[in-house]
Write an enzyme that holds these catalytic residues in place. Structure first.
Site, PDB file in Angstrom:
ATOM      1  N   CYS A   1       0.842  -1.198   0.000  1.00 24.11           N
ATOM      2  CA  CYS A   1       0.000   0.000   0.000  1.00 24.11           C
ATOM      3  C   CYS A   1       0.881   1.254   0.000  1.00 24.11           C
ATOM      4  O   CYS A   1       1.501   1.563  -0.992  1.00 24.11           O
ATOM      5  CB  CYS A   1      -0.976  -0.041   1.180  1.00 24.11           C
ATOM      6  SG  CYS A   1      -2.352   1.134   1.013  1.00 24.11           S
TER       7      CYS A   1
ATOM      8  N   HIS B   1      -3.440  -5.470   1.377  1.00 22.89           N
ATOM      9  CA  HIS B   1      -2.828  -5.688   2.690  1.00 22.89           C
ATOM     10  C   HIS B   1      -2.764  -7.179   3.031  1.00 22.89           C
ATOM     11  O   HIS B   1      -3.569  -7.687   3.831  1.00 22.89           O
ATOM     12  CB  HIS B   1      -3.609  -4.928   3.758  1.00 22.89           C
ATOM     13  CG  HIS B   1      -3.407  -3.450   3.699  1.00 22.89           C
ATOM     14  ND1 HIS B   1      -2.337  -2.813   4.295  1.00 22.89           N
ATOM     15  CD2 HIS B   1      -4.131  -2.480   3.082  1.00 22.89           C
ATOM     16  CE1 HIS B   1      -2.417  -1.515   4.075  1.00 22.89           C
ATOM     17  NE2 HIS B   1      -3.503  -1.282   3.331  1.00 22.89           N
TER      18      HIS B   1
END
Length: 247
Positions: A87, A217
């Site tokens: 991310c 994630h």
């Protein structure tokens, strides 16, 4: 096995990444603050976690890419240490040039980047991604075609590059993962590709594969996490990264 997780002001997934590494092996994990100009000796792995580094001032990951510790990460990567950016960590890696080039590159108009989601706002949801290439040691425990349900949480995660660059990344095996449906078919449908990434790209690697940047994630996984969401949620990138040094 020695690993480091880099912490920037605004990081919020550093602890999750540390736990994910420790679950993979009896690892010695150092948490390294952004102002450090060097890294611990003898590192085997480095992880740049998600969050909002420097409050996403200027652009997501832009300030992190310029921080002293990131320069040390670049040097370590060039020396052969595998690096994973998730991310916000991916945003920092792509702005340094470590992905997809494997080295620092000055920004230019044709460089691939991550821009605002096509929907125009932050997204927080699960999406399915398929393994496209196992060039990266981080994906060595997977096979092409494996599908995982991965949580997303970002405002600037839309992969953007010219058709020529995307074709080049595909030809060299640097497209690591793509958003897909339950059958593994990539799509631009917002229900499947929530941020609108071109070519449905979720993750890319450096030319050698040792540096992997991805938006999803993978560290947010556990036996009691998102039990109501179907799909395989354990993507074994951390065990694969550790296993790279146990062969």
């Amino acid at each position: 096995m020695k690993a480091a997780v880099i912490i920037y002001p605004g990081s919020n997934c550093d602890r999750d990444c540390k736990v994910a590494l420790e679950r993979s092996v009896d690892a010695q994990v150092s948490m390294v603050w952004h102002k450090e100009t060097s890294l611990p000796e003898g590192l085997d792995l480095i992880v740049l976690p998600g969050g909002f580094s420097y409050g996403d001032y200027l652009r997501c990951g832009a300030m992190a890419a310029l921080s002293p510790v990131t320069r040390a990460v670049v040097d370590a990567a060039k020396a052969g240490v595998p690096v994973l950016g998730i991310c916000n960590g991916f945003q920092a890696l792509i702005k340094t040039g470590l992905v997809p080039y494997g080295e620092i590159r000055d920004a230019h108009a044709d460089a691939p980047t991550l821009v605002h989601n096509a929907i125009g706002r932050h997204i927080s949801c699960y999406a399915k991604t398929s393994i496209v290439s196992t060039l990266s040691p981080w994906l060595s425990n997977n096979d092409p075609g494996d599908i995982h349900a991965i949580p997303l949480s970002h405002g600037e995660g839309r992969f953007y590059a010219s058709p020529e660059i995307i074709a080049s990344l595909a030809a060299t095996g640097q497209i690591a993962t793509q958003y897909c449906d339950a059958d593994g078919v990539r799509s631009m449908d917002i229900a499947i590709n929530p941020n609108g990434s071109l070519a449905a790209i979720e993750g890319i690697t450096s030319p050698c594969g040792r540096v992997l940047g991805k938006m999803g994630h993978s560290e947010r996984a556990g036996s009691k996490v998102a039990k109501n969401i179907p799909g395989e949620k354990h993507q074994p990138i951390f065990t694969a990264g550790v296993g790279y040094f146990q062969v």
